[in-house]
Design a protein around this motif. Sequence first.
Motif, PDB file in Angstrom:
ATOM      1  N   PHE A 199     -10.945   2.352   7.977  1.00 22.67           N
ATOM      2  CA  PHE A 199      -9.965   3.114   6.728  1.00 22.67           C
ATOM      3  C   PHE A 199      -9.569   2.419   5.432  1.00 22.67           C
ATOM      4  CE2 PHE A 199      -5.648   4.686   4.496  1.00 22.67           C
ATOM      5  CZ  PHE A 199      -6.472   6.069   4.120  1.00 22.67           C
ATOM      6  N   ALA A 200      -9.000   1.015   5.939  1.00 17.48           N
ATOM      7  CA  ALA A 200      -8.561  -0.140   4.571  1.00 17.48           C
ATOM      8  C   ALA A 200      -9.496  -0.139   4.178  1.00 17.48           C
ATOM      9  CB  ALA A 200      -7.533  -1.102   5.198  1.00 17.48           C
ATOM     10  N   GLU A 201     -11.107  -0.889   5.352  1.00 19.31           N
ATOM     11  CA  GLU A 201     -12.191  -0.936   4.417  1.00 19.31           C
ATOM     12  C   GLU A 201     -12.902  -0.416   4.067  1.00 19.31           C
ATOM     13  OE1 GLU A 201     -15.742  -4.344   6.235  1.00 19.31           O
ATOM     14  OE2 GLU A 201     -14.712  -2.971   7.175  1.00 19.31           O
ATOM     15  N   SER A 202     -12.632   0.686   3.855  1.00 21.02           N
ATOM     16  CA  SER A 202     -13.162   1.583   2.937  1.00 21.02           C
ATOM     17  C   SER A 202     -12.359   2.013   1.777  1.00 21.02           C
ATOM     18  CB  SER A 202     -13.314   3.426   3.512  1.00 21.02           C
ATOM     19  OG  SER A 202     -12.381   3.570   3.654  1.00 21.02           O
ATOM     20  N   GLY A 203     -11.675   1.653   1.614  1.00 18.66           N
ATOM     21  CA  GLY A 203     -10.653   1.643   0.003  1.00 18.66           C
ATOM     22  C   GLY A 203      -9.956   3.176   0.227  1.00 18.66           C
ATOM     23  N   GLY A 204      -9.623   3.342   1.396  1.00 20.73           N
ATOM     24  CA  GLY A 204      -8.986   4.679   1.385  1.00 20.73           C
ATOM     25  C   GLY A 204      -7.455   4.574   1.276  1.00 20.73           C
ATOM     26  N   SER A 205      -7.224   3.370   1.965  1.00 19.66           N
ATOM     27  CA  SER A 205      -4.999   3.536   1.033  1.00 19.66           C
ATOM     28  C   SER A 205      -5.416   2.453  -0.108  1.00 19.66           C
ATOM     29  CB  SER A 205      -5.048   2.473   2.076  1.00 19.66           C
ATOM     30  OG  SER A 205      -5.062   0.626   2.513  1.00 19.66           O
ATOM     31  N   ALA A 206      -5.912   2.501  -0.979  1.00 14.20           N
ATOM     32  CA  ALA A 206      -5.710   1.526  -2.569  1.00 14.20           C
ATOM     33  C   ALA A 206      -5.483   3.006  -2.998  1.00 14.20           C
ATOM     34  CB  ALA A 206      -6.963   1.023  -2.674  1.00 14.20           C
ATOM     35  N   ILE A 207      -4.845   2.552  -3.779  1.00 13.76           N
ATOM     36  CA  ILE A 207      -4.449   2.839  -5.242  1.00 13.76           C
ATOM     37  C   ILE A 207      -6.261   3.707  -6.234  1.00 13.76           C
ATOM     38  CG2 ILE A 207      -3.596   2.978  -7.987  1.00 13.76           C
ATOM     39  CD1 ILE A 207      -1.918   1.203  -6.921  1.00 13.76           C
ATOM     40  N   GLY A 208      -6.125   4.644  -6.154  1.00 13.50           N
ATOM     41  CA  GLY A 208      -7.350   5.689  -6.639  1.00 13.50           C
ATOM     42  C   GLY A 208      -7.720   5.890  -5.028  1.00 13.50           C
ATOM     43  N   GLY A 209      -7.576   5.559  -3.554  1.00 16.75           N
ATOM     44  CA  GLY A 209      -8.103   6.327  -2.296  1.00 16.75           C
ATOM     45  C   GLY A 209      -7.555   7.326  -2.323  1.00 16.75           C
ATOM     46  N   ARG A 210      -7.922   7.592  -0.963  1.00 12.67           N
ATOM     47  CA  ARG A 210      -7.685   9.396  -0.663  1.00 12.67           C
ATOM     48  C   ARG A 210      -6.716   9.720  -0.092  1.00 12.67           C
ATOM     49  NH1 ARG A 210     -10.632  10.038   5.332  1.00 12.67           N
ATOM     50  NH2 ARG A 210      -8.813   8.995   5.778  1.00 12.67           N
ATOM     51  N   THR A 211      -5.817   8.023   0.250  1.00 13.49           N
ATOM     52  CA  THR A 211      -4.311   8.497   0.965  1.00 13.49           C
ATOM     53  C   THR A 211      -3.836   6.747   0.157  1.00 13.49           C
ATOM     54  OG1 THR A 211      -4.743   9.099   2.466  1.00 13.49           O
ATOM     55  CG2 THR A 211      -2.448   8.539   2.378  1.00 13.49           C
ATOM     56  N   PRO A 212      -3.401   6.467  -1.173  1.00 14.63           N
ATOM     57  CA  PRO A 212      -2.892   5.187  -1.297  1.00 14.63           C
ATOM     58  C   PRO A 212      -1.391   4.842  -0.074  1.00 14.63           C
ATOM     59  CG  PRO A 212      -3.219   6.428  -3.173  1.00 14.63           C
ATOM     60  CD  PRO A 212      -3.293   7.404  -1.918  1.00 14.63           C
ATOM     61  N   ILE A 213      -1.781   3.597   0.328  1.00 16.12           N
ATOM     62  CA  ILE A 213      -0.350   2.879   0.769  1.00 16.12           C
ATOM     63  C   ILE A 213       0.167   2.111   0.220  1.00 16.12           C
ATOM     64  CG2 ILE A 213       0.445   1.952   2.447  1.00 16.12           C
ATOM     65  CD1 ILE A 213      -2.080   4.023   4.526  1.00 16.12           C
ATOM     66  N   ASN A 214       1.473   1.976  -0.122  1.00 14.16           N
ATOM     67  CA  ASN A 214       2.288   0.894  -0.489  1.00 14.16           C
ATOM     68  C   ASN A 214       1.676   0.521  -1.374  1.00 14.16           C
ATOM     69  OD1 ASN A 214       3.363   0.374   1.652  1.00 14.16           O
ATOM     70  ND2 ASN A 214       2.796  -1.219   2.797  1.00 14.16           N
ATOM     71  N   THR A 215       1.992   1.329  -2.112  1.00 12.16           N
ATOM     72  CA  THR A 215       1.814   1.486  -4.107  1.00 12.16           C
ATOM     73  C   THR A 215       2.794  -0.026  -4.283  1.00 12.16           C
ATOM     74  OG1 THR A 215       2.974   2.934  -4.572  1.00 12.16           O
ATOM     75  CG2 THR A 215       0.879   3.418  -4.603  1.00 12.16           C
ATOM     76  N   SER A 216       3.757  -0.075  -3.511  1.00 15.02           N
ATOM     77  CA  SER A 216       4.801  -1.213  -4.702  1.00 15.02           C
ATOM     78  C   SER A 216       4.521  -2.254  -4.159  1.00 15.02           C
ATOM     79  CB  SER A 216       6.527  -0.939  -2.969  1.00 15.02           C
ATOM     80  OG  SER A 216       6.360  -1.039  -2.453  1.00 15.02           O
ATOM     81  N   GLY A 217       3.311  -3.082  -3.586  1.00 12.55           N
ATOM     82  CA  GLY A 217       3.427  -4.587  -2.598  1.00 12.55           C
ATOM     83  C   GLY A 217       3.985  -4.032  -0.693  1.00 12.55           C
ATOM     84  N   GLY A 218       4.727  -2.677  -0.883  1.00 11.10           N
ATOM     85  CA  GLY A 218       5.229  -3.111   1.021  1.00 11.10           C
ATOM     86  C   GLY A 218       5.983  -4.018   1.012  1.00 11.10           C
ATOM     87  N   LEU A 219       6.201  -4.406   2.512  1.00 11.03           N
ATOM     88  CA  LEU A 219       6.740  -5.145   3.125  1.00 11.03           C
ATOM     89  C   LEU A 219       6.692  -5.944   2.678  1.00 11.03           C
ATOM     90  CD1 LEU A 219       8.252  -2.891   4.213  1.00 11.03           C
ATOM     91  CD2 LEU A 219       8.805  -4.357   6.553  1.00 11.03           C
ATOM     92  N   ILE A 220       5.518  -6.594   3.023  1.00 14.92           N
ATOM     93  CA  ILE A 220       4.961  -7.935   3.099  1.00 14.92           C
ATOM     94  C   ILE A 220       4.572  -9.159   1.128  1.00 14.92           C
ATOM     95  CG2 ILE A 220       3.256  -7.829   4.702  1.00 14.92           C
ATOM     96  CD1 ILE A 220       0.859  -7.548   3.125  1.00 14.92           C
ATOM     97  N   SER A 221       5.007  -7.756   0.050  1.00  9.79           N
ATOM     98  CA  SER A 221       4.615  -8.116  -1.351  1.00  9.79           C
ATOM     99  C   SER A 221       5.818  -8.091  -1.551  1.00  9.79           C
ATOM    100  CB  SER A 221       3.343  -7.532  -1.967  1.00  9.79           C
ATOM    101  OG  SER A 221       3.248  -9.176  -3.106  1.00  9.79           O
ATOM    102  N   LYS A 222       6.118  -6.928  -1.677  1.00 13.31           N
ATOM    103  CA  LYS A 222       7.991  -6.412  -1.974  1.00 13.31           C
ATOM    104  C   LYS A 222       8.917  -6.657  -1.668  1.00 13.31           C
ATOM    105  CE  LYS A 222       9.554  -2.868  -1.191  1.00 13.31           C
ATOM    106  NZ  LYS A 222       9.725  -1.324  -0.247  1.00 13.31           N
ATOM    107  N   GLY A 223       8.618  -7.195  -0.370  1.00 11.99           N
ATOM    108  CA  GLY A 223       9.443  -7.841   0.264  1.00 11.99           C
ATOM    109  C   GLY A 223      10.109  -6.904   1.056  1.00 11.99           C
ATOM    110  N   HIS A 224      11.511  -7.469   2.276  1.00 16.85           N
ATOM    111  CA  HIS A 224      11.924  -6.530   3.498  1.00 16.85           C
ATOM    112  C   HIS A 224      13.169  -7.374   3.209  1.00 16.85           C
ATOM    113  CE1 HIS A 224      12.575  -5.119   6.957  1.00 16.85           C
ATOM    114  NE2 HIS A 224      11.683  -5.527   7.771  1.00 16.85           N
ATOM    115  N   PRO A 225      14.235  -7.162   2.512  1.00 19.17           N
ATOM    116  CA  PRO A 225      15.928  -7.325   2.481  1.00 19.17           C
ATOM    117  C   PRO A 225      15.766  -6.292   3.388  1.00 19.17           C
ATOM    118  CG  PRO A 225      15.796  -6.266   0.488  1.00 19.17           C
ATOM    119  CD  PRO A 225      13.989  -6.936   1.151  1.00 19.17           C
TER     120      PRO A 225
END
Length: 417
Positions: A336-362
Amino acid sequence: MDDVYVIGTACTAFGKFPNKSFKDLTREVYTALLADSGLDDGERIDSSWFGNVKMEMFKQPNIRGQVCFSELVAEGLFPQYVPMINVEGACATGSLAFHGAWKDVLSGTADVSLAIGVEKTFIPDDPKRQYELFTGGLDQMDPEVWHEYFRKAGEKIDRPFVLNGAGGTLNMDTYAMQAAYHMAKYGTTQRQFAIAASKTHYNGSLNPLAQYQFEVSVDKAMTDREISFPLTRSMCAPIGDGAAAAVLCSKRVFDTLPAAVRERAVKVRASSLANGKYRDIDEPGVSHVAARHAYAFAGIEPGDIDLAEVHDATTYGEIYQPEMLGFCEFGEGGRFAESGGSAIGGRTPINTSGGLISKGHPVGATGLSMVHEITAQLRGEAGPRQVKDADIGLAENAGGTMGFDDAICAITILKRA
């Protein structure tokens, strides 16, 4: 059942802020929240929920919210005598605060309720103590229980349980065990993890509040310093500080608000909680249970979700959680990730914020930062991260460790109002 609306959200930048106190972060996010919601002050707030995980390590073990708001009360920015309930649920703390505020309004015991999460995890002069912040999410009364659990699990999946101490925490090692098993069982590849990580770092580069605002190539994500195979540093959330908040109101109050506020509001369709357990590695996780409850409460299906923020303390969450949430079949998360399904513009965009690994995790603020991102998307205010025609968004936020499961998981579903 009456409708509950989110009329304002706010989030500080996430990062390492040794010169900002808990009170500083509280003031920063609360005043931003008042501005976002169109409230001159907090006079209409009837109840409040304050989320924090480890303030006792900074010499404030009790009455954390009351202490952090004391100056704001004295200045008339927060009403006197309004109850403030202190909440702790490891990394799910912010979502538990949101859940409490939602239930207050839903039940009619409050017309306007505040949810806020504030956390500091960066201790520059004591790295050992810094990592001790995260040990409270495990059973410390009978640690032999989870030691034995992981030892047996390691034998079953042919990956001995060893704390490698390579700059991560126990959680990183357990995520890595699950990731390696996912690879062995479903053919998921380390490159698929790297693709998901690169995508999420790209999203973070577009988020002015993210702790990491730079892109990471797929090759860099794969060859970065190993934390616990198959996870590299680029696939793991950083240490950091920050705060996030939301204010919720009833339909009765919503109808009295200015049109400019009503037009930016979002509706809470569901807020569901479920506890995890010491499950077999092949069993679906607690997020699968919590999500099913949330979908049923909201009267929708996984396919109705336009975007999601998921708890990617490591990139394994970006592979595993789409399966648990019903965005793809079990075992298909890597593809699903490799197909681009979770990217902005994909079927179900995931972690548009950058998620915990990029946005951060306080940790105490994380769940409410997810609400902030989903709200921005539904308002159409996410700028270059904007998901086209976003109408329904989901946040999955989990905390604590029960073997291969989370101790508690929160699912929040919001809809454009």
